[in-house]
Design a protein around this motif. Structure first.
Motif, PDB file in Angstrom:
ATOM      1  N   ARG A 216       0.496  -1.243   0.036  1.00 28.98           N
ATOM      2  CA  ARG A 216      -0.009  -0.109  -0.007  1.00 28.98           C
ATOM      3  C   ARG A 216       0.769   1.212   0.038  1.00 28.98           C
ATOM      4  O   ARG A 216       0.352   2.293  -0.345  1.00 28.98           O
ATOM      5  CB  ARG A 216      -0.979   0.099   1.170  1.00 28.98           C
ATOM      6  CG  ARG A 216      -2.084  -1.068   1.249  1.00 28.98           C
ATOM      7  CD  ARG A 216      -2.863  -1.135   0.090  1.00 28.98           C
ATOM      8  NE  ARG A 216      -3.620  -2.360   0.008  1.00 28.98           N
ATOM      9  CZ  ARG A 216      -5.042  -2.231   0.204  1.00 28.98           C
ATOM     10  NH1 ARG A 216      -5.724  -1.069   0.241  1.00 28.98           N
ATOM     11  NH2 ARG A 216      -5.608  -3.480  -0.152  1.00 28.98           N
ATOM     12  N   SER A 217       2.373   1.230   0.153  1.00 31.51           N
ATOM     13  CA  SER A 217       2.693   2.418   0.422  1.00 31.51           C
ATOM     14  C   SER A 217       3.495   2.850  -0.581  1.00 31.51           C
ATOM     15  O   SER A 217       4.047   1.972  -1.270  1.00 31.51           O
ATOM     16  CB  SER A 217       3.629   2.410   1.795  1.00 31.51           C
ATOM     17  OG  SER A 217       4.760   1.702   1.423  1.00 31.51           O
ATOM     18  N   ARG A 218       4.048   4.118  -0.757  1.00 27.80           N
ATOM     19  CA  ARG A 218       4.812   4.356  -1.861  1.00 27.80           C
ATOM     20  C   ARG A 218       6.243   3.797  -1.873  1.00 27.80           C
ATOM     21  O   ARG A 218       6.863   3.322  -2.700  1.00 27.80           O
ATOM     22  CB  ARG A 218       4.869   5.897  -1.816  1.00 27.80           C
ATOM     23  CG  ARG A 218       5.559   6.637  -3.185  1.00 27.80           C
ATOM     24  CD  ARG A 218       5.595   7.873  -3.006  1.00 27.80           C
ATOM     25  NE  ARG A 218       6.873   8.404  -2.604  1.00 27.80           N
ATOM     26  CZ  ARG A 218       7.165   9.460  -2.065  1.00 27.80           C
ATOM     27  NH1 ARG A 218       6.238  10.514  -1.903  1.00 27.80           N
ATOM     28  NH2 ARG A 218       8.422   9.844  -1.599  1.00 27.80           N
ATOM     29  N   PHE A 219       6.890   3.855  -0.625  1.00 30.02           N
ATOM     30  CA  PHE A 219       7.755   3.213  -0.183  1.00 30.02           C
ATOM     31  C   PHE A 219       7.923   1.553  -0.719  1.00 30.02           C
ATOM     32  O   PHE A 219       8.636   1.167  -1.349  1.00 30.02           O
ATOM     33  CB  PHE A 219       8.305   2.841   1.211  1.00 30.02           C
ATOM     34  CG  PHE A 219       9.477   1.999   1.605  1.00 30.02           C
ATOM     35  CD1 PHE A 219      10.859   2.564   1.339  1.00 30.02           C
ATOM     36  CD2 PHE A 219       9.289   0.827   2.110  1.00 30.02           C
ATOM     37  CE1 PHE A 219      11.759   1.633   1.601  1.00 30.02           C
ATOM     38  CE2 PHE A 219      10.341  -0.081   2.365  1.00 30.02           C
ATOM     39  CZ  PHE A 219      11.605   0.518   2.143  1.00 30.02           C
ATOM     40  N   PHE A 221       5.936   0.441  -3.073  1.00 32.70           N
ATOM     41  CA  PHE A 221       5.874   0.500  -4.537  1.00 32.70           C
ATOM     42  C   PHE A 221       7.224   0.465  -5.144  1.00 32.70           C
ATOM     43  O   PHE A 221       7.751  -0.042  -6.043  1.00 32.70           O
ATOM     44  CB  PHE A 221       4.940   1.733  -4.993  1.00 32.70           C
ATOM     45  CG  PHE A 221       4.999   1.565  -6.524  1.00 32.70           C
ATOM     46  CD1 PHE A 221       3.938   0.957  -7.279  1.00 32.70           C
ATOM     47  CD2 PHE A 221       5.792   2.220  -7.376  1.00 32.70           C
ATOM     48  CE1 PHE A 221       3.742   1.072  -8.517  1.00 32.70           C
ATOM     49  CE2 PHE A 221       5.547   2.408  -8.785  1.00 32.70           C
ATOM     50  CZ  PHE A 221       4.627   1.611  -9.228  1.00 32.70           C
ATOM     51  N   ASP A 222       8.103   1.460  -4.436  1.00 38.08           N
ATOM     52  CA  ASP A 222       9.343   1.760  -4.981  1.00 38.08           C
ATOM     53  C   ASP A 222      10.243   0.449  -4.790  1.00 38.08           C
ATOM     54  O   ASP A 222      11.107  -0.105  -5.525  1.00 38.08           O
ATOM     55  CB  ASP A 222      10.191   2.760  -4.177  1.00 38.08           C
ATOM     56  CG  ASP A 222       9.644   4.216  -4.712  1.00 38.08           C
ATOM     57  OD1 ASP A 222       8.767   4.332  -5.622  1.00 38.08           O
ATOM     58  OD2 ASP A 222      10.020   5.393  -4.038  1.00 38.08           O
ATOM     59  N   ARG A 224       9.050  -2.747  -4.555  1.00 39.01           N
ATOM     60  CA  ARG A 224       8.548  -3.768  -5.797  1.00 39.01           C
ATOM     61  C   ARG A 224       9.171  -3.224  -7.014  1.00 39.01           C
ATOM     62  O   ARG A 224       9.710  -4.360  -7.815  1.00 39.01           O
ATOM     63  CB  ARG A 224       7.232  -4.052  -5.658  1.00 39.01           C
ATOM     64  CG  ARG A 224       6.697  -4.762  -4.523  1.00 39.01           C
ATOM     65  CD  ARG A 224       5.440  -4.822  -4.533  1.00 39.01           C
ATOM     66  NE  ARG A 224       4.491  -3.790  -4.221  1.00 39.01           N
ATOM     67  CZ  ARG A 224       3.515  -3.237  -5.003  1.00 39.01           C
ATOM     68  NH1 ARG A 224       3.337  -3.919  -5.838  1.00 39.01           N
ATOM     69  NH2 ARG A 224       2.991  -2.242  -4.837  1.00 39.01           N
ATOM     70  N   ALA A 225       9.053  -2.150  -7.424  1.00 43.39           N
ATOM     71  CA  ALA A 225       9.245  -1.668  -8.787  1.00 43.39           C
ATOM     72  C   ALA A 225      10.900  -1.884  -8.987  1.00 43.39           C
ATOM     73  O   ALA A 225      11.189  -2.371  -9.947  1.00 43.39           O
ATOM     74  CB  ALA A 225       9.338  -0.116  -8.859  1.00 43.39           C
ATOM     75  N   GLY A 228      11.186  -5.503  -9.383  1.00 39.49           N
ATOM     76  CA  GLY A 228      10.750  -5.951 -10.878  1.00 39.49           C
ATOM     77  C   GLY A 228      11.454  -5.675 -12.050  1.00 39.49           C
ATOM     78  O   GLY A 228      11.607  -6.394 -12.994  1.00 39.49           O
ATOM     79  N   SER A 236      12.400   5.900 -13.068  1.00 42.61           N
ATOM     80  CA  SER A 236      11.062   6.594 -12.454  1.00 42.61           C
ATOM     81  C   SER A 236      11.318   7.506 -11.203  1.00 42.61           C
ATOM     82  O   SER A 236      10.481   7.851 -10.546  1.00 42.61           O
ATOM     83  CB  SER A 236      10.184   5.401 -12.178  1.00 42.61           C
ATOM     84  OG  SER A 236      10.473   5.045 -10.861  1.00 42.61           O
ATOM     85  N   GLY A 237      12.677   7.507 -10.866  1.00 45.61           N
ATOM     86  CA  GLY A 237      12.885   8.411  -9.608  1.00 45.61           C
ATOM     87  C   GLY A 237      13.379   7.775  -8.376  1.00 45.61           C
ATOM     88  O   GLY A 237      13.566   8.139  -7.539  1.00 45.61           O
ATOM     89  N   VAL A 238      13.348   6.452  -8.557  1.00 45.53           N
ATOM     90  CA  VAL A 238      13.956   5.612  -7.537  1.00 45.53           C
ATOM     91  C   VAL A 238      15.212   5.706  -7.267  1.00 45.53           C
ATOM     92  O   VAL A 238      16.212   5.681  -8.104  1.00 45.53           O
ATOM     93  CB  VAL A 238      13.353   4.331  -7.189  1.00 45.53           C
ATOM     94  CG1 VAL A 238      14.021   3.340  -6.141  1.00 45.53           C
ATOM     95  CG2 VAL A 238      11.854   3.976  -7.389  1.00 45.53           C
TER      96      VAL A 238
END
Lengths: 367, 517
Positions: A216-219, A221-222, A224-225, A228, A236-238
């Motif tokens: 659920r969090s942006r962290f 997402f970063d 998992r991204a 992946g 994307s800026g990570v």
């Protein structure tokens, strides 16, 4: 196509591990037969309904294995292989026990202090590998394996040098009575011989926290991204280097908690009661559970059941309890293959769904 | 046109051979029919062009001809004999050789070593092979030295090494997959000269392309594919581009022409003397100066690998420049992180969508979030707003015509064109001020190409500044307000797209001559 998505999910979550388990039991049976023992007796022992005391053991093992699995899963979700959970939780368990034994704070506060120290030590130990990776490009697989040896040797030396003499060996100072937590019975288990570790609740907290943060969090997402597709994550800026260090810290922090339920639930000190090997088993459990909290919980339960139920094998059937390690190993091996098969099947199903959409859509689309 | 049998200027004249008859080929993949009842007759000793837009099934047919894929139905006959391939080895045995779009050469080996690799049994690896290679090179005017390292060769020469490789293996039929995609106009002319000599010596050539001018210039016969089928044949002597285009897409080609200028005087992106060196200290970019204003499209022309990717990555903050200054909308972003720059409103359509633009194993709605994690619309205090993300993905799917069953479909399942439309839709979201578009229509079918062009034009009219990098010179000339040429990491000239010809651009791209200024 909604139904195929559902089918796929069921296949992935339920069918795949069951197939893996079936194959693993088949292989184990073969080994049992080859060793000249009876398969029926083996299954008899393994499937005996556990007594209350055994159930408590299984649940306690499950909780600790789950924590180990979660520690591994955090890193796995980012494509980091934290093989060093073993060393991280060994060092963290010793440090936690040491601090708790000092009794710097009263009662519950003492427990909290010990938990914080254990997490911090586990995190710091894992961070060494993370920092080496981002600054020097050292593979975390290699560095964490080496850090395992260093941690285990270090703890041995610390215990021998500063530990209290106790019987044949040495131990840390036992935690004060005010910090010992009574086992939970849930109104069902007999707590006179122990009960479920109170700090098994840490497993629930970590599991829920993991699900929320990762999904659920942006962290999350970063994270998992990055796991992946690292190149896309960078675009994307990570800040991948930062993420590597943070996820190693988190992984090591959770690893620090692995043995805490036992420490405060009956072990009382670091020494002979310390259970080693949970870190490595945790990697297998995470793999089996596809790095999802529910999956890892199932994997932890399965592994705990296998190892606890196997204990009387030697006594009752003259089979070495280690035979279940074959089961555990084969489960992990097979499940990796089965998950891949299911994944491909799912991808093909998705392609078919796409085609049916394209065929009903107006002209102009690309095949 | 008659089959030419007479000897060319140097090529050994053999009776023309290598004609191919393809009948009723059908090939299905999970989810798609890539080829459906494909018929193709290639006369021996001719150049046969196979044209069709991306995704029309050309590549699949080519793979079938080369034994990489097996057809589900249909037959192939070479020089009248029916053949069945189970591997490329079988194809080369009957004399079919393939030259791929992406070269398969080892840079650190010599021409000789690259040619004999895998064909050592033919002429050994020493003197005999060298004699043979020199002979082939001389026969067809390739001008290749067998002992030069491939890394020292230019793109055109590398391609000739690839052709030499298949000739060395005894190919009579040569299949060329989009051979001109990587070449500048001058190199294309040289390639065509080589092809004519090969034809004169009795070889048969299958030329796969979607560039109509080139096809009309070189082909003896033309076959058109559309949506997996062969839809027609044309005679290059009488056919017009217009007719071919209609056969290819079933309608008129979209036109990238920009309408009246919307350029303002407000600079959106300014780069001053930006330099970049790699870890070994080599210069990747040198003294880059450029300005893009609001409502302006700046096109960057250049042969691939001359610093375009590095330029984009420097602007996006994925690489740290070694010198100079980058300013976006009045903010000096030279030392900013990628995320901070993105927050400023920089949209990014990457050159390689699989590598930099998508999470292939994540659903479309999660891909909507990628690159926009910090957007107010998509996250609230560090918590992803899943519902908003899904809703906006539905909007993109609808507005940009992304063909997908649901927004929960994994990005991997989509075709390249639909993936690209999703990316374009995503990067146009949230009112960007600057768009970095690298090859925005690469690998996209004509319909989607027109749509993407329209979206860029609309956004430009509303004040978007665009940096456009493209290998398609027509796209570049049609969309740009100005064109700058990049060569070996330096800006070497500026052109007015209204007056420049592809030939002039090609000359500048290869260092032939500078710009107009």
């Amino acid at each position: 196509m909604r139904s195929t998505a559902l089918l796929r999910k069921i296949a992935q979550v339920v069918v795949a591990p069951l197939i893996a388990l079936a194959i693993a039991l088949l292989v184990t049976s073969l080994v049992v037969v080859l060793a000249g023992n009876s398969v029926s007796v083996f299954f008899d022992v393994m499937l005996t309904p556990p007594s209350q005391r055994i159930w408590v053991n299984i649940i306690n093992q499950t909780a600790m294995l789950f924590l180990a699995g979660m520690a591994a899963a955090i890193a796995f979700r980012m494509n980091l292989f934290n093989i060093g959970i073993e060393g991280q939780y060994t060092l963290a368990s010793y440090s936690g026990a040491l601090v708790a034994g000092m009794a710097l704070f009263p009662g519950t506060l003492n427990i909290l202090a010990a938990l914080v120290v254990a997490m911090a030590v586990g995190a710091a130990w894992a961070a060494i590998a993370g920092v080496l990776k981002v600054t020097r490009g050292v593979s975390e697989v290699i560095s964490t394996i080496m850090l395992n040896s260093i941690a285990i040797t270090l703890v041995g030396w610390l215990l021998n040098t500063y530990g209290d003499q106790y019987g044949q060996g040495r131990r840390t100072t036992p935690i004060p009575e005010s910090s010992q937590l009574l086992g939970l019975g849930f109104g069902f288990f007999d707590t006179s011989t122990g009960g479920v570790f109170a700090l098994a609740s840490l497993a629930v907290i970590v599991g829920v926290g993991f699900a929320l943060v990762i999904n659920r969090s942006r962290f999350g997402f970063d994270l998992r991204a990055t796991g992946g597709n690292e190149a896309a994550a960078i675009a994307s800026g990570v800040r991948v280097k930062k993420m590597i260090v943070i996820s190693m810290l988190l992984s090591g922090g959770v690893a620090g908690l692995i043995w805490m339920p036992d420490l405060f639930g009956g072990a009382d000190y670091y020494g002979t009661p310390f259970q080693s090997g949970l870190g490595f088993t945790g990697l297998a459990v995470a793999l089996l559970g596809r790095n999802r909290p529910l999956g890892v919980a199932f994997g932890a339960l399965l592994f705990a059941w296998l190892s606890v139920q196997a204990n009387p094998l030697g006594l009752k059937a003259d089979i070495s309890p280690s035979v279940v390690q074959i089961t555990q190993g084969v489960v992990v091996l097979v499940v990796v293959v089965v998950y891949e098969v299911v994944r491909r099947w799912g991808a093909a199903a998705e392609q078919r769904a796409l085609r049916s959409t394209l065929e009903t859509a107006p002209a102009g689309g690309q095949a | 046109m008659t089959t030419s049998v007479e000897s060319g200027p140097g090529g050994p004249a053999l009776a023309p051979s290598g004609g191919i008859e393809v009948r009723g080929i059908t090939k299905r993949f999970p989810g798609v029919v890539a080829n459906s009842d494909v018929n193709l007759t290639i006369r021996p000793g001719t150049v046969h062009a196979l044209i069709g837009e991306n995704g029309a099934g050309k590549s699949t047919l080519m793979k079938i001809l080369y034994g990489v894929q097996k057809p589900d139905e249909g037959t192939i006959a070479v020089d009248g004999r029916e053949v069945h391939f189970s591997s490329p080895t079988d194809a080369i045995k009957v004399g079919i050789g393939m030259v791929f779009q992406h070269f398969m050469l080892a840079d650190n080996l010599t021409v000789l070593e690259n040619v004999v690799l895998g064909a050592e049994h033919l002429y050994g690896i020493g003197g005999n092979a060298r004699v043979q290679i020199k002979a082939i090179s001389a026969d067809y005017g390739f001008g290749l030295d067998p002992d030069v390292l491939v890394e020292e060769l230019g793109v055109g020469q590398r391609q000739r090494v690839e052709i030499l490789k298949v000739l060395y293996r005894g190919a009579r039929t040569i299949v060329l997959d989009e051979p001109t995609a990587v070449l500048v106009p001058q190199e294309v002319d040289a390639l065509f000269a080589n092809l004519r000599e090969l034809r004169a010596s009795g070889h048969t050539i299958l030329f796969i392309s979607h560039k109509l001018d080139e096809v009309l210039a070189i082909a003896d016969d033309i076959t058109v594919m559309r949506r997996g089928k062969t839809v027609g044949e044309a005679d290059p002597a009488t056919a017009t581009k217009h007719q071919l285009a209609e056969l290819m897409v079933g309608s008129e080609l979209p036109d990238p022409e920009t309408e009246e200028s919307t350029v303002t005087t407000t600079p959106m992106l300014t780069m001053r003397d930006v330099g970049l060196t790699d870890a070994a200290g080599r210069d990747l970019l040198t003294g880059i100066d450029l300005t893009i204003h609001r409502g302006e499209v700046l096109g960057i022309a250049g042969v691939e690998g001359n610093g375009q990717a590095e330029l984009v990555e420097t602007i996006m903050g994925m690489r740290r420049p070694t010198g100079g200054m980058i300013d976006v909308g009045g903010a000096n972003v030279t030392r900013w992180t990628t995320r901070r720059r993105r927050k400023l409103g920089i949209g990014f359509i990457p050159e390689d969508r699989h590598r930099h633009g998508l999470l292939l194993d994540a659903p479309l709605w999660e891909n909507r979030i990628l690159g926009h994690q910090t957007s107010r619309q998509l996250n609230w205090r560090g918590v992803i707003r899943r519902r908003a993300a899904k809703k906006d993905t539905r909007r993109i799917v609808e507005q940009y015509d992304v063909r997908t069953p649901t927004i929960n479909t994994h990005a991997r399942a989509l075709s390249g064109g639909n993936q690209q439309k999703l990316i374009v839709g995503r990067e146009m979201s949230g009112d960007p001020v600057l768009l970095i578009a690298a090859h925005p229509t690469r690998g996209v079918d004509v319909g989607a190409q027109g749509a993407i062009w329209n979206h860029i034009k609309t956004a430009r009219r509303e004040g978007l500044a665009v940096l456009l990098i493209s290998a398609d010179l027509d796209e570049l000339i049609g969309l740009s307000d100005r064109i700058q040429v990049i060569l070996r990491g330096e800006m070497v000239g500026e052109f007015d797209p209204d007056r420049v010809t592809p030939q002039e651009l090609g000359a500048a791209m290869t260092g032939g001559k500078g710009g107009e200024q």
